[in-house]
Design a protein around this motif. Structure first.
Motif, PDB file in Angstrom:
ATOM      1  N   PRO A 101       0.891  -1.280   0.027  1.00 42.46           N
ATOM      2  CA  PRO A 101       0.109   0.106  -0.035  1.00 42.46           C
ATOM      3  C   PRO A 101       0.919   1.425   0.025  1.00 42.46           C
ATOM      4  N   VAL A 102       2.156   1.095   0.052  1.00 45.82           N
ATOM      5  CA  VAL A 102       2.891   2.729   0.336  1.00 45.82           C
ATOM      6  C   VAL A 102       3.334   3.058  -1.181  1.00 45.82           C
ATOM      7  N   LEU A 103       2.885   2.269  -2.131  1.00 41.51           N
ATOM      8  CA  LEU A 103       2.916   2.839  -3.537  1.00 41.51           C
ATOM      9  C   LEU A 103       2.027   3.781  -4.058  1.00 41.51           C
ATOM     10  N   ASN A 104       2.482   4.894  -4.724  1.00 43.75           N
ATOM     11  CA  ASN A 104       1.590   5.880  -5.300  1.00 43.75           C
ATOM     12  C   ASN A 104       0.658   5.213  -6.611  1.00 43.75           C
ATOM     13  N   GLU A 105      -0.074   6.000  -7.241  1.00 43.27           N
ATOM     14  CA  GLU A 105      -1.128   5.605  -8.106  1.00 43.27           C
ATOM     15  C   GLU A 105      -0.355   5.192  -9.517  1.00 43.27           C
ATOM     16  N   GLY A 106       0.760   5.929  -9.673  1.00 45.23           N
ATOM     17  CA  GLY A 106       1.682   5.665 -11.074  1.00 45.23           C
ATOM     18  C   GLY A 106       2.588   4.621 -10.721  1.00 45.23           C
ATOM     19  N   GLN A 107       3.101   4.255  -9.749  1.00 45.27           N
ATOM     20  CA  GLN A 107       3.617   3.200  -9.387  1.00 45.27           C
ATOM     21  C   GLN A 107       2.996   1.933  -9.465  1.00 45.27           C
ATOM     22  N   VAL A 108       1.675   1.718  -8.792  1.00 42.36           N
ATOM     23  CA  VAL A 108       0.883   0.811  -9.016  1.00 42.36           C
ATOM     24  C   VAL A 108       0.615   0.326 -10.640  1.00 42.36           C
ATOM     25  N   GLN A 109       0.151   1.421 -11.325  1.00 47.63           N
ATOM     26  CA  GLN A 109       0.058   1.082 -12.801  1.00 47.63           C
ATOM     27  C   GLN A 109       1.233   0.645 -13.196  1.00 47.63           C
ATOM     28  N   GLU A 110       2.260   1.009 -13.190  1.00 55.87           N
ATOM     29  CA  GLU A 110       3.665   0.777 -13.659  1.00 55.87           C
ATOM     30  C   GLU A 110       3.915  -0.755 -13.397  1.00 55.87           C
ATOM     31  N   THR A 111       3.570  -1.312 -12.303  1.00 59.93           N
ATOM     32  CA  THR A 111       3.583  -2.705 -11.722  1.00 59.93           C
ATOM     33  C   THR A 111       2.770  -3.529 -12.234  1.00 59.93           C
ATOM     34  N   VAL A 112       1.649  -3.069 -12.340  1.00 58.19           N
ATOM     35  CA  VAL A 112       0.393  -4.044 -13.093  1.00 58.19           C
ATOM     36  C   VAL A 112       0.760  -4.074 -14.476  1.00 58.19           C
ATOM     37  N   GLU A 113       1.307  -2.945 -15.330  1.00 61.02           N
ATOM     38  CA  GLU A 113       1.818  -2.961 -16.899  1.00 61.02           C
ATOM     39  C   GLU A 113       2.992  -3.961 -16.935  1.00 61.02           C
ATOM     40  N   LYS A 114       3.793  -3.829 -15.953  1.00 62.05           N
ATOM     41  CA  LYS A 114       5.227  -4.854 -15.919  1.00 62.05           C
ATOM     42  C   LYS A 114       4.526  -6.209 -15.891  1.00 62.05           C
ATOM     43  N   PHE A 115       3.687  -6.567 -15.267  1.00 60.34           N
ATOM     44  CA  PHE A 115       3.049  -8.216 -15.128  1.00 60.34           C
ATOM     45  C   PHE A 115       2.424  -8.328 -16.492  1.00 60.34           C
ATOM     46  N   ILE A 165       3.778 -20.872 -18.556  1.00 59.33           N
ATOM     47  CA  ILE A 165       3.457 -19.283 -18.342  1.00 59.33           C
ATOM     48  C   ILE A 165       3.447 -18.943 -17.052  1.00 59.33           C
ATOM     49  N   VAL A 166       2.759 -19.814 -16.184  1.00 56.35           N
ATOM     50  CA  VAL A 166       2.594 -19.860 -14.869  1.00 56.35           C
ATOM     51  C   VAL A 166       4.337 -19.547 -13.885  1.00 56.35           C
ATOM     52  N   ASP A 167       5.013 -20.345 -14.498  1.00 57.09           N
ATOM     53  CA  ASP A 167       6.308 -20.494 -13.655  1.00 57.09           C
ATOM     54  C   ASP A 167       6.925 -19.084 -14.078  1.00 57.09           C
ATOM     55  N   THR A 168       6.820 -18.717 -15.413  1.00 60.10           N
ATOM     56  CA  THR A 168       7.564 -17.391 -15.627  1.00 60.10           C
ATOM     57  C   THR A 168       6.824 -16.272 -14.785  1.00 60.10           C
ATOM     58  N   LEU A 169       5.647 -16.307 -14.848  1.00 62.80           N
ATOM     59  CA  LEU A 169       4.843 -15.025 -14.168  1.00 62.80           C
ATOM     60  C   LEU A 169       5.088 -15.221 -12.473  1.00 62.80           C
ATOM     61  N   GLU A 170       4.943 -16.286 -12.017  1.00 61.51           N
ATOM     62  CA  GLU A 170       5.237 -16.347 -10.463  1.00 61.51           C
ATOM     63  C   GLU A 170       6.880 -16.018 -10.119  1.00 61.51           C
ATOM     64  N   LEU A 171       7.451 -16.150 -10.999  1.00 62.95           N
ATOM     65  CA  LEU A 171       9.139 -15.965 -10.708  1.00 62.95           C
ATOM     66  C   LEU A 171       9.182 -14.329 -10.736  1.00 62.95           C
ATOM     67  N   ALA A 172       8.353 -13.743 -11.651  1.00 59.26           N
ATOM     68  CA  ALA A 172       8.550 -12.414 -11.683  1.00 59.26           C
ATOM     69  C   ALA A 172       7.850 -11.788 -10.481  1.00 59.26           C
ATOM     70  N   PHE A 173       6.723 -12.470  -9.968  1.00 61.29           N
ATOM     71  CA  PHE A 173       6.232 -11.877  -8.705  1.00 61.29           C
ATOM     72  C   PHE A 173       7.031 -11.751  -7.480  1.00 61.29           C
ATOM     73  N   ARG A 174       7.661 -13.059  -7.395  1.00 62.06           N
ATOM     74  CA  ARG A 174       8.636 -13.279  -6.225  1.00 62.06           C
ATOM     75  C   ARG A 174      10.023 -12.466  -6.424  1.00 62.06           C
ATOM     76  N   ARG A 175      10.349 -11.875  -7.559  1.00 67.79           N
ATOM     77  CA  ARG A 175      11.473 -11.219  -7.769  1.00 67.79           C
ATOM     78  C   ARG A 175      11.021  -9.693  -7.512  1.00 67.79           C
ATOM     79  N   ASP A 176       9.916  -9.231  -7.564  1.00 67.56           N
ATOM     80  CA  ASP A 176       9.247  -8.056  -7.289  1.00 67.56           C
ATOM     81  C   ASP A 176       9.036  -7.670  -6.053  1.00 67.56           C
TER      82      ASP A 176
END
Length: 125
Positions: free
Chosen positions: A14-28, A73-84
């Motif tokens: 929750p410490v992210l601002n709106e821009g950072q949240v959208q950037e993170t969603v766009e990354k995934f 694809i699930v392994d790749t996505l979850e690896l990205a989640f774990r790294r962020d």
């Protein structure tokens, strides 16, 4: 490989601002697109209270992503989640045919229409 339907829910800190949240969603979303997944639906559920504290935080930004893709694809996505470090929890599930039809009806708003129709019938009587 067989193409399957998946849905993933992830919670951002929750410490992210709106821009950072959208950037993170766009990354995934980009991670999914790079691995030839088709994104069916993305929903932002917003800032919600957590059932219990995670990393000393009581709230988080919830997001739902529905997509189709092959099994790796699930392994790749979850690896990205774990790294962020901005992601505090995630869950990815395979959707069977009943879950796919349910989510399609929910997206189209048919769930609330049936409920509203029953209520209006009860009021009319």
């Amino acid at each position: 490989m067989e193409v399957r339907n998946y849905e993933t829910v992830f919670i951002l800190t929750p410490v992210l601002n709106e821009g950072q949240v959208q950037e993170t969603v766009e990354k995934f979303s980009q991670v999914l697109k790079e691995n030839s997944a088709d994104i069916i639906n993305t929903e932002a559920w917003g800032l919600k209270k957590l059932a219990y504290p995670i990393q000393k935080k009581n709230t988080g930004y919830y997001f739902l992503v529905e997509f189709t893709g092959s099994g790796n694809i699930v392994d790749t996505l979850e690896l990205a989640f774990r790294r962020d470090e901005r992601v505090i929890r995630f869950l990815t599930t395979v959707m069977d045919k009943h879950a796919v039809s349910y989510s399609q009806r929910r997206r189209n708003g048919e769930m609330n229409q049936q409920k509203a129709q029953k209520q209006s019938e009860a009021v009319a009587q």
